[in-house]
Design an enzyme around this catalytic site. Structure first.
Site, PDB file in Angstrom:
ATOM      1  N   ASP A 281       7.751  16.968  11.944  1.00 22.96           N
ATOM      2  CA  ASP A 281       7.381  16.784  10.535  1.00 22.96           C
ATOM      3  C   ASP A 281       5.873  16.620  10.419  1.00 22.96           C
ATOM      4  OD1 ASP A 281       7.625  16.547   7.830  1.00 22.96           O
ATOM      5  OD2 ASP A 281       8.433  14.501   7.848  1.00 22.96           O
TER       6      ASP A 281
ATOM      7  N   ILE B 229       0.818  -1.217   0.000  1.00 18.92           N
ATOM      8  CA  ILE B 229       0.000   0.000   0.000  1.00 18.92           C
ATOM      9  C   ILE B 229       0.843   1.255   0.000  1.00 18.92           C
ATOM     10  CG2 ILE B 229      -2.124  -0.904   1.022  1.00 18.92           C
ATOM     11  CD1 ILE B 229      -1.014   0.071   3.749  1.00 18.92           C
TER      12      ILE B 229
ATOM     13  N   GLY C 274      11.426   0.365   3.468  1.00 15.85           N
ATOM     14  CA  GLY C 274      10.928  -0.752   2.686  1.00 15.85           C
ATOM     15  C   GLY C 274       9.451  -0.571   2.419  1.00 15.85           C
ATOM     16  N   GLU C 275       8.857  -1.592   1.824  1.00 20.57           N
ATOM     17  CA  GLU C 275       7.461  -1.474   1.452  1.00 20.57           C
ATOM     18  C   GLU C 275       6.546  -1.514   2.670  1.00 20.57           C
ATOM     19  OE1 GLU C 275       8.050  -4.671  -1.085  1.00 20.57           O
ATOM     20  OE2 GLU C 275       7.694  -3.537  -2.927  1.00 20.57           O
TER      21      GLU C 275
ATOM     22  N   GLY D 157       7.748   3.054   2.328  1.00 14.85           N
ATOM     23  CA  GLY D 157       8.355   3.824   3.408  1.00 14.85           C
ATOM     24  C   GLY D 157       9.831   3.989   3.116  1.00 14.85           C
ATOM     25  N   GLU D 158      10.518   4.651   4.021  1.00 19.14           N
ATOM     26  CA  GLU D 158      11.942   4.885   3.806  1.00 19.14           C
ATOM     27  C   GLU D 158      12.706   3.573   3.808  1.00 19.14           C
ATOM     28  OE1 GLU D 158      13.941   6.445   7.100  1.00 19.14           O
ATOM     29  OE2 GLU D 158      15.871   6.317   6.090  1.00 19.14           O
TER      30      GLU D 158
HETATM   31  P1  AMP Z   1       5.381   5.886   5.945  1.00 18.20           P
HETATM   32  O1  AMP Z   1       6.696   5.193   5.731  1.00 18.20           O
HETATM   33  O2  AMP Z   1       4.890   5.789   7.331  1.00 18.20           O
HETATM   34  O3  AMP Z   1       5.392   7.305   5.436  1.00 18.20           O
HETATM   35  O4  AMP Z   1       4.322   5.079   5.054  1.00 18.20           O
HETATM   36  C1  AMP Z   1       4.323   5.120   3.669  1.00 18.20           C
HETATM   37  C2  AMP Z   1       2.906   5.049   3.130  1.00 18.20           C
HETATM   38  O5  AMP Z   1       2.307   3.822   3.480  1.00 18.20           O
HETATM   39  C3  AMP Z   1       1.981   6.117   3.686  1.00 18.20           C
HETATM   40  O6  AMP Z   1       2.038   7.302   2.978  1.00 18.20           O
HETATM   41  C4  AMP Z   1       0.621   5.457   3.587  1.00 18.20           C
HETATM   42  O7  AMP Z   1       0.103   5.614   2.270  1.00 18.20           O
HETATM   43  C5  AMP Z   1       0.940   4.013   3.806  1.00 18.20           C
HETATM   44  N1  AMP Z   1       0.737   3.652   5.213  1.00 18.20           N
HETATM   45  C6  AMP Z   1       1.629   3.685   6.218  1.00 18.20           C
HETATM   46  N2  AMP Z   1       1.075   3.293   7.370  1.00 18.20           N
HETATM   47  C7  AMP Z   1      -0.197   2.998   7.096  1.00 18.20           C
HETATM   48  C8  AMP Z   1      -1.293   2.557   7.885  1.00 18.20           C
HETATM   49  N3  AMP Z   1      -1.173   2.335   9.176  1.00 18.20           N
HETATM   50  N4  AMP Z   1      -2.475   2.358   7.280  1.00 18.20           N
HETATM   51  C9  AMP Z   1      -2.613   2.593   5.976  1.00 18.20           C
HETATM   52  N5  AMP Z   1      -1.626   3.029   5.179  1.00 18.20           N
HETATM   53  C10 AMP Z   1      -0.432   3.240   5.736  1.00 18.20           C
END
Ligand code: AMP
Length: 930
Positions: A692, A573, A579-580, A576-577
């Site tokens: 942030d 979905i 990994g997926e 992230g920095e």
């Molecule tokens: P992050 O590394 O936390 O910025 O996550 C990257 C992307 O993954 C985010 O921009 C969201 O689109 C998705 N994501 C992260 N955490 C969640 C979560 N708890 N529920 C749904 N999507 C998430």
């Protein structure tokens, strides 16, 4: 060319006899001899005199004959021969029957390919060349030396290259010579020419080869079936090398058959350097939308116009400007005093700045469009048809002096405020409606490197400046500014506030709510605020995982370990920095099964990266709040580390809002902000500074609950694409970050409040990018100059007021998160409070995207403007509504934009903002005025 007949050989023969023979079923006359049994035979047969064509020095002799096999004569084989000889003798005249052997030269011995055996009599054909003939004629003679031979025919001929036409040149019939190639000169056919004499070669075999230097049809003619024919009417051929006649080009006409050029149609011209074969072009039409904008301070007028609709079909458009000044009824040319920038003639841009104009005069400017044929057209006879050589539009302009601020007065003095007013001259003339004053002030003894200027834009000649420090001297400067540009002369003065006695709070909308806090000294760590009511409660405080020697211990302290077998990944979905990010299901014993988000650490990480990755869990695990993303657990004991959190169905807030632009009512947006502020209050209570906070780091679930996410130690530094390296080396998301955090990394809950203000703006603007396309540098400069984001469209006034409070320069004056929570709660409890919509107040504006063309020039047309803001789809709506000039567009209100059919809130917003920006273009930036 054959010299042959059966009598040919009958003239002179010795021992040869003429007989009619039947050979292979056909009848032949033949000359034969067959003295095979006798010795020393020398039997001659001679032809008649063969007249030679002078050029035919080489003739071919083709013989048909039969020879008998010597073996067929018993006992004669000793003397029998199977060959005979051919001789020739030249003469200038027929010598009749005189025959002298000695005059003959032997040409060749003739031997049959096949000889007669038994009854078969094969006819041999042999051809021999007799070359080097020079006299008028010659004889051939055949010498038999004891063969049994019958000559059936002698053909004498020479070869020619036939008269021919090649490449439009004609060549005469030419006798093939004795050299391999003989050069033949030809002549060009009618209406054809060539640079050199056309030439071709004739081979010995009578074939034409190697034509050189061809002929081509002259101008006005084209080759059709090897003949030069006149061009048809309406067609022309200008040059010899062109092959075909071409259609007369645009705006020209033919004169009849055989045109070498097509003259221009009346009213059209060719410029001197236009090719004579090219199209003719017309004069340009009149320049359009000529507008004059005064720049009062400088005695300057900016003239802008749009190119003429009809450029005459040319790209070499230029403009010239004429200026006339009228004093009453008397008008005259402006003369040399007036200056034009870049020039008054030969302009290629559609703008010119005219300066050094005098006040109180009427000026008339005429802009003429010219193109490459303007000169040619004016040279043409005065009776020539066509449009006038110049086209013009006129605009008149009353040019006035800018008012000058002559004196500044202190009307009232208090410890934290000063009331000032100023006098404007000339007084007799009311300043234009659009007149404004820019008041800039700063502390007098500020270290110059650190000076903070505050800029207010005012439409009155008086102001009360509040929020000042007691007993402090301030320097004030007032400058008039107008819509047309910068203003007239400014005036500077200094005034001192009273010493602190009774504090007056600035009369701001939210002041009563926050001022209470101002007089309290704060407790607890500098980095977080404590609300007074909560002050007494012992607070749980966030523990920096770095304080643990072994970060792994920290993870285990704050997060529960999950076995990877209990986690099912379903779908990626996000990225992230580290990994997926997956959506998945958590089925752990003792927990309710449910959807989760799974952050993974990509393979190949270093130990440091693993610790940083897990630090997010160490931090998140310390929090437990409705509006903070909940940690379910971690996988640390297996190779693939994972962080499992609650699943937020609607993903990141910024994207969610952009996808639902205009669909969510204000009250619900405010509800979302209330949630976020709740989460932030919780974090600040725990002394956690997020650093942030931005809509992209808020997650939304199906209930539209918003939760703060994106914790972790390295995230601001590494993770956020908005992060920008500052001079101090850190990476900071500039447009979300408070000035003090950018300037000297002072990250506090107060700087989080600033970011919250930006999030509020993002939410109310449905995910619009803060400060649009301004660069980070421009954003910092603007903020430093007291500029602030304008109210998003349809934003409740109270909400915008709160944003402005979050963006107060002095961080101590910003509201705290508990204040924000209670204000938002209050607004939500009385929805009427959201009914007052914040104005698009031009005094509170900021440079907006695309306020002008990419080169900074004003838009030339409504469609150009719409295109620049990517709203071209509404061009027709504007046109149908009669909004055809930018001037008209500038007067449109939001209602008008809606009425012409722009219904989508996002589009409406974009257009309205752009208009707002255009209106305020000249002041470039403006100010959050108190
Ligand atoms: P992050 O590394 O936390 O910025 O996550 C990257 C992307 O993954 C985010 O921009 C969201 O689109 C998705 N994501 C992260 N955490 C969640 C979560 N708890 N529920 C749904 N999507 C998430």
């Amino acid at each position: 060319h054959i010299y042959t007949n059966r009598q040919l050989l009958s003239i002179l023969f010795l021992y040869w006899e003429v007989a009619q023979k039947t050979l292979n079923g056909s009848q032949f006359y033949s000359y034969s001899v067959c003295n095979v049994g006798e010795r020393e035979q020398d039997n001659w047969l001679r032809t008649t005199f063969i007249q030679r064509r002078p050029s035919a020095s080489r003739v071919m002799v083709e013989l048909q004959f039969v020879v008998r096999d010597c073996n067929s004569f018993d006992g004669a084989s000793l003397t029998c021969k199977e060959t005979f000889n051919m001789y020739t003798s030249e003469a200038d005249a027929d010598v009749g029957t005189t025959f002298r052997k000695g005059q003959f030269k032997k040409v060749t011995t003739i031997a049959p390919d096949e000889i007669t055996r038994k009854n078969l009599q094969p006819v041999n054909t042999e051809t021999r060349v007799v070359d080097g003939l020079s006299l008028k004629g010659f004889y051939l003679a055949f010498q038999d030396i004891g063969a049994c031979v019958a000559i059936l025919s002698v053909r004498v001929y020479y070869k020619t290259c036939p008269a021919t036409v090649k490449s439009l040149a004609s060549f005469p019939e030419t006798v093939a010579g004795s050299q391999a190639l003989s050069k033949v000169d030809g002549v060009c056919m009618e209406n054809a020419v060539s640079e050199k004499v056309p030439r071709i070669y004739c081979t010995m075999d009578g074939e034409w080869v190697v034509p050189v230097s061809q002929c081509q049809c002259k101008p006005g003619y084209e080759e059709i079936k090897e003949v030069c024919q006149e061009c048809q009417p309406g067609y022309f051929k200008a040059a010899v090398p062109s092959e075909k006649c071409e259609l007369c080009p645009a705006n020209t006409q033919g004169t009849g058959y055989g045109d070498a050029a097509c003259p221009c149609t009346p009213g059209f011209y060719r410029a001197e350097d236009d090719p004579p074969t090219g199209p003719c072009s017309g004069l340009p039409g009149a320049p359009q939308d000529l507008q004059a904008t005064t720049q009062l301070s400088s005695g300057r007028v900016l003239l802008t116009w749009s190119p003429p609709g009809d450029t005459g079909g040319r790209a070499d458009l230029t403009y010239s400007v004429e200026c006339r000044r009228c004093d009453g009824a008397a008008c005259q040319a402006c003369g040399e005093k007036v200056r034009y920038e870049p020039a008054s003639t030969g302009l290629t841009e559609t703008r010119v700045s005219v300066s050094q104009l005098d006040a109180h005069l009427n000026y008339t400017f005429t802009v003429n469009a010219h193109n490459g044929v303007s000169a040619a057209a004016s040279k043409a006879s005065p009776r020539a048809h066509g449009p006038p050589s110049t086209a013009a539009l006129t605009t008149s302009l009353q040019y006035t002096d800018p008012p000058t601020v002559t004196s500044m007065r202190l009307d009232e003095r208090k410890p934290t405020s000063l009331s000032l007013s100023w006098v404007v001259t000339p007084r007799h003339r009311a300043p234009p409606r659009s007149f404004r004053y820019e008041l800039t002030y700063r502390k007098k003894d500020d270290n110059l490197n650190m000076t903070t200027y505050t800029v207010l834009v005012l439409d009155r000649t008086s102001v009360r400046v509040s929020d000042l420090a007691p007993a402090t001297t301030y320097l004030f400067r007032v400058q008039p500014i107008t819509e047309g540009g910068a203003g007239g002369a400014s005036i500077e003065d200094e005034f001192k506030t009273l010493a602190d006695g009774n504090t007056n709070f600035p009369a701001l909308v939210l002041c009563s709510l926050f001022s209470r806090r101002n007089s309290h000294s704060r407790q607890g760590p500098e980095d977080a605020y404590f609300s007074t009511s909560e002050q007494l409660k012992p607070l749980k405080t966030y523990v920096d995982p770095h304080t643990y020697e072994d970060p792994n211990t920290a993870v285990l302290k704050f997060a529960s370990e999950i076995h990877p077998n209990h986690i099912t990944k379903q779908k990626v979905i996000g990225a992230g920095e580290f990994g997926e990010v997956f959506r998945g299901i958590l089925r752990a014993p003792g927990r309710t099964e449910g959807p989760v988000a799974i952050k993974t650490l990509k393979p190949g990480y270093s130990e440091k990266q693993r610790q940083d990755f897990l630090s997010e869990a160490s931090i998140m695990g310390q929090f437990s709040h409705q509006n903070i993303i909940r940690l379910e657990g971690v996988v640390t004991k297996f190779k693939h580390a994972m962080i499992v959190t609650e699943y937020m169905e609607n993903g990141a807030l910024d994207k969610y809002l952009r996808d639902h632009d205009g669909e969510i009512p204000s009250i619900q947006l405010v509800g979302m902000l209330r949630g976020i502020s709740g989460g932030m209050k919780y974090l600040s209570d725990m002394s956690y500074v997020h650093r942030d906070l931005a809509a992209r780091n808020i997650l939304v679930n199906t209930n539209l609950e918003c939760k703060v996410s994106d914790f972790g130690l390295s995230r601001v530094l590494e993770d956020d694409p908005e992060g920008t390296y500052t001079t101090s080396g850190g990476k900071i998301p500039i447009r979300w970050t408070a000035p003090e955090a950018i300037a000297y990394r002072k990250f506090t809950s107060a700087s989080d409040v600033w970011s919250f203000g930006i999030v509020m703006w993002e939410v109310m603007a449905f995910g619009e990018r803060p400060y649009w396309d301004m660069s980070n540098h421009e954003v910092m400069k603007a903020i430093n100059e007291a500029f602030r984001l304008p109210a998003p469209m349809d934003c409740p006034s109270a909400v915008y007021q709160l944003m402005l409070q979050c963006w107060l320069q002095e961080r101590a004056k910003r509201p705290r998160f508990p204040d924000i929570v209670s204000l938002l709660d209050k607004l939500l409890r009385s929805p009427d409070s959201l009914k007052t919509i914040a104005d698009f107040d031009p005094r509170v504006s900021i440079r907006l995207p695309s306020t002008s063309g990419s080169d900074g020039s004003p838009f030339r047309s409504v469609s150009e403007w719409l295109e620049s803001i990517k709203m071209s789809q509404y061009s027709e709506n504007f046109a149908c509504a009669g909004m055809v000039t930018m001037e008209q567009v500038l007067h449109m209100r939001n209602e008008d934009i809606k009425n012409i059919g722009v219904r989508l809130p996002g589009h409406l917003k974009r257009i309205a903002y752009s208009i707002l920006g255009l209106k305020d273009q000249t002041s470039t930036l403006s100010v959050f005025a108190m």
